[in-house]
Scaffold this active site. Structure first.
Site, PDB file in Angstrom:
ATOM      1  N   ARG A  36      -4.386  -3.752  -7.584  1.00 11.45           N
ATOM      2  CA  ARG A  36      -5.619  -3.180  -8.104  1.00 11.45           C
ATOM      3  C   ARG A  36      -6.024  -4.009  -9.312  1.00 11.45           C
ATOM      4  O   ARG A  36      -5.157  -4.453 -10.072  1.00 11.45           O
ATOM      5  CB  ARG A  36      -5.412  -1.717  -8.559  1.00 11.45           C
ATOM      6  CG  ARG A  36      -5.237  -0.724  -7.436  1.00 11.45           C
ATOM      7  CD  ARG A  36      -6.558  -0.492  -6.695  1.00 11.45           C
ATOM      8  NE  ARG A  36      -6.422   0.492  -5.637  1.00 11.45           N
ATOM      9  CZ  ARG A  36      -6.174   0.214  -4.356  1.00 11.45           C
ATOM     10  NH1 ARG A  36      -6.050  -1.044  -3.962  1.00 11.45           N
ATOM     11  NH2 ARG A  36      -6.091   1.172  -3.461  1.00 11.45           N
ATOM     12  N   ASP A  65      -7.644 -10.773  -5.200  1.00  8.06           N
ATOM     13  CA  ASP A  65      -8.332  -9.990  -4.170  1.00  8.06           C
ATOM     14  C   ASP A  65      -8.919  -8.713  -4.766  1.00  8.06           C
ATOM     15  O   ASP A  65      -9.677  -8.018  -4.103  1.00  8.06           O
ATOM     16  CB  ASP A  65      -7.325  -9.634  -3.061  1.00  8.06           C
ATOM     17  CG  ASP A  65      -7.977  -8.954  -1.867  1.00  8.06           C
ATOM     18  OD1 ASP A  65      -9.083  -9.395  -1.463  1.00  8.06           O
ATOM     19  OD2 ASP A  65      -7.403  -7.976  -1.327  1.00  8.06           O
ATOM     20  N   HIS A  79     -11.629  -8.019  -1.924  1.00 12.27           N
ATOM     21  CA  HIS A  79     -10.721  -6.905  -1.601  1.00 12.27           C
ATOM     22  C   HIS A  79     -10.561  -6.754  -0.080  1.00 12.27           C
ATOM     23  O   HIS A  79     -10.988  -5.767   0.512  1.00 12.27           O
ATOM     24  CB  HIS A  79     -11.216  -5.585  -2.229  1.00 12.27           C
ATOM     25  CG  HIS A  79     -10.155  -4.537  -2.302  1.00 12.27           C
ATOM     26  ND1 HIS A  79     -10.110  -3.570  -3.278  1.00 12.27           N
ATOM     27  CD2 HIS A  79      -9.079  -4.302  -1.510  1.00 12.27           C
ATOM     28  CE1 HIS A  79      -9.068  -2.788  -3.080  1.00 12.27           C
ATOM     29  NE2 HIS A  79      -8.432  -3.202  -2.001  1.00 12.27           N
ATOM     30  N   GLU A  88     -15.128  -3.422  -9.115  1.00  9.24           N
ATOM     31  CA  GLU A  88     -15.538  -3.824  -7.765  1.00  9.24           C
ATOM     32  C   GLU A  88     -16.723  -2.977  -7.315  1.00  9.24           C
ATOM     33  O   GLU A  88     -16.732  -1.774  -7.571  1.00  9.24           O
ATOM     34  CB  GLU A  88     -14.374  -3.616  -6.784  1.00  9.24           C
ATOM     35  CG  GLU A  88     -13.164  -4.471  -7.121  1.00  9.24           C
ATOM     36  CD  GLU A  88     -11.985  -4.232  -6.180  1.00  9.24           C
ATOM     37  OE1 GLU A  88     -12.160  -3.574  -5.143  1.00  9.24           O
ATOM     38  OE2 GLU A  88     -10.891  -4.698  -6.503  1.00  9.24           O
ATOM     39  N   SER A 136      10.752  -4.493 -11.483  1.00 10.32           N
ATOM     40  CA  SER A 136      10.321  -3.180 -10.982  1.00 10.32           C
ATOM     41  C   SER A 136      11.021  -2.140 -11.839  1.00 10.32           C
ATOM     42  O   SER A 136      11.827  -2.485 -12.710  1.00 10.32           O
ATOM     43  CB  SER A 136      10.670  -3.028  -9.503  1.00 10.32           C
ATOM     44  OG  SER A 136      12.044  -3.224  -9.319  1.00 10.32           O
ATOM     45  N   ARG A 137      10.715  -0.864 -11.593  1.00 13.62           N
ATOM     46  CA  ARG A 137      11.287   0.189 -12.444  1.00 13.62           C
ATOM     47  C   ARG A 137      12.813   0.128 -12.464  1.00 13.62           C
ATOM     48  O   ARG A 137      13.443   0.334 -13.479  1.00 13.62           O
ATOM     49  CB  ARG A 137      10.821   1.566 -11.969  1.00 13.62           C
ATOM     50  CG  ARG A 137       9.557   2.018 -12.682  1.00 13.62           C
ATOM     51  CD  ARG A 137       9.057   3.298 -12.118  1.00 13.62           C
ATOM     52  NE  ARG A 137       8.703   3.131 -10.705  1.00 13.62           N
ATOM     53  CZ  ARG A 137       7.789   3.828 -10.063  1.00 13.62           C
ATOM     54  NH1 ARG A 137       7.139   4.761 -10.698  1.00 13.62           N
ATOM     55  NH2 ARG A 137       7.521   3.618  -8.796  1.00 13.62           N
ATOM     56  N   ARG A 186       7.010  -1.690  -1.125  1.00 14.14           N
ATOM     57  CA  ARG A 186       6.968  -2.164   0.272  1.00 14.14           C
ATOM     58  C   ARG A 186       6.218  -3.482   0.403  1.00 14.14           C
ATOM     59  O   ARG A 186       6.674  -4.402   1.087  1.00 14.14           O
ATOM     60  CB  ARG A 186       6.305  -1.090   1.145  1.00 14.14           C
ATOM     61  CG  ARG A 186       7.192   0.124   1.335  1.00 14.14           C
ATOM     62  CD  ARG A 186       6.467   1.223   2.083  1.00 14.14           C
ATOM     63  NE  ARG A 186       5.566   1.935   1.204  1.00 14.14           N
ATOM     64  CZ  ARG A 186       5.549   3.265   1.055  1.00 14.14           C
ATOM     65  NH1 ARG A 186       6.365   4.016   1.760  1.00 14.14           N
ATOM     66  NH2 ARG A 186       4.708   3.842   0.235  1.00 14.14           N
TER      67      ARG A 186
HETATM   68  C1  8YV Z   1      -8.403  -0.059   1.101  1.00 10.56           C
HETATM   69  C2  8YV Z   1      -6.489  -0.760  -0.189  1.00 10.56           C
HETATM   70  O1  8YV Z   1      -7.825   1.074   1.588  1.00 10.56           O
HETATM   71  O2  8YV Z   1      -4.815   0.302   1.097  1.00 10.56           O
HETATM   72  C3  8YV Z   1      -5.293   0.097  -0.010  1.00 10.56           C
HETATM   73  O3  8YV Z   1      -4.788   0.594  -1.031  1.00 10.56           O
HETATM   74  O4  8YV Z   1      -6.797  -1.168  -1.254  1.00 10.56           O
HETATM   75  C4  8YV Z   1      -7.342  -1.117   0.963  1.00 10.56           C
HETATM   76  O5  8YV Z   1      -6.635  -1.361   2.095  1.00 10.56           O
HETATM   77  C5  8YV Z   1      -9.522  -0.476   1.934  1.00 10.56           C
HETATM   78  O6  8YV Z   1     -10.267  -1.342   1.159  1.00 10.56           O
HETATM   79  C6  8YV Z   1     -10.388   0.673   2.385  1.00 10.56           C
HETATM   80  O7  8YV Z   1     -10.995   1.286   1.294  1.00 10.56           O
END
Ligand code: 8YV
Length: 312
Positions: free
Chosen positions: A231, A255, A278, A260, A173-174, A153
């Site tokens: 991530r 980001d 982030h 982290e 993508s897969r 998405r």
């Molecule tokens: C976190 C995120 O949820 O939606 C995600 O996967 O990485 C962020 O939006 C936000 O940092 C709250 O923990």
């Protein structure tokens, strides 16, 4: 009476909304669960989770009547869903409501890195323009060759935005998607070799750890830039840092990081890297929507209705 445990860094409005709607106890961190009296732990049927620390068997053991973990965030890699499923505990997340913001940030990181916005602002603030200087030339971005790794998405929103920048869009993508005009690559190394910028929009978790590998980074090459809003774990961070330091990668806009918030200090010394703490989904509007969706899932669970956005 069943109790909700809200765990994480909730802001005042979120906390008030949770407390108004539910019999709710708010904890800052998952490791505080162990400190709750047993009679309280035994009444907890649902957890509203907001955080990136692991929530697994250790916490679930402490909550014997737990039936739902409602995650605040689209990424639920912090939650051990396998263990949850084995125990009949449902997990929900907050998809879609953050797609635009995260995609916007990916584009912002790309522009900021390539057009040297941070350096040019610092240069101007330091009085260099006023004293007669001319800032150097940056890199044209519109119309470039770009790749998206993970066309879910958020990846699709990023690709749509890149298409509006007249870029040649490639993706991996897969499976191949219905994407007229975009080029699919079954192998991420082939994708990296075909483009100058790689946008990483993968789901986090063990399956995608180091997916943007040393080989992918090498294929991207010395004109290559990595933008990661997914991530930190999805990129081989050590290999990326080595390549950035050696000039084997032109730059990065990041980001998210492996560790982290104590990110690798090597990032601080790299002028070709732009970093954010982030904040992909961190707007007032989107965070309100994420919090509301989390509460809606909690409410559905408590009233026996269908969960809105289940992941297991
Ligand atoms: C976190 C995120 O949820 O939606 C995600 O996967 O990485 C962020 O939006 C936000 O940092 C709250 O923990």
């Amino acid at each position: 009476m069943s109790k909700i445990l809200a765990i994480g860094n909730y802001n005042d409005a979120e906390r008030k909304a949770l407390e108004a709607q539910f019999d709710c106890l708010v904890l800052a961190r998952e490791d505080e669960v162990a400190g709750l009296p047993q009679e309280v732990r035994e009444t907890v049927t649902a957890v509203g989770y907001k955080g990136h620390h692991g929530f697994g068997a250790e916490q679930m053991d402490l909550l014997p009547t737990l039936g739902l973990i409602a995650n605040y965030g689209v990424g639920y890699d912090a939650i051990d869903t396998r263990t949850a499923s084995a125990r009949g505990i449902k997990v929900t997340n907050t998809p879609d409501v953050l797609n635009d913001d995260v995609a916007d940030l990916a584009i912002a990181l790309w522009l900021m890195q390539g057009r040297e916005l941070e350096q040019a602002a610092t240069w101007t603030r330091a009085g260099n323009w006023a004293s007669g200087g001319t800032y150097g030339l940056a890199r044209k971005l519109s119309g470039g060759k770009v790749g998206v790794v993970g066309l879910g998405r958020i990846g699709r929103e990023i690709a749509d935005r890149l298409a509006a920048f007249k870029c040649e869009v490639h993706y991996h993508s897969r499976s191949e998607k219905e994407t007229p005009g975009w080029t699919y690559h079954a192998d991420p190394v082939d994708l990296a070799a075909a483009v100058d910028v790689l946008f990483v929009a993968l789901v986090g978790g063990p399956e995608t750890e180091g997916y943007v590998s040393k080989e992918v980074i090498a294929a991207l090459g010395s004109r290559g830039v990595i933008v990661n809003i997914s991530r930190g774990s999805t990129v081989d961070e050590a290999a990326m840092l080595d390549a950035l330091e050696a000039g084997e990668l032109a730059g990065a806009g990041l980001d998210v990081f492996v560790n982290e918030p104590d990110i690798d200090p090597r990032f601080f010394d790299l002028p070709n890297v732009v970093i954010q703490p982030h904040v992909g989904s961190a707007t007032v509007e989107t965070r309100a929507a994420m919090a509301a969706l989390q509460r809606d899932n909690l409410q559905a669970f408590l009233t026996g209705a269908d969960l809105l956005t289940p992941v297991n």
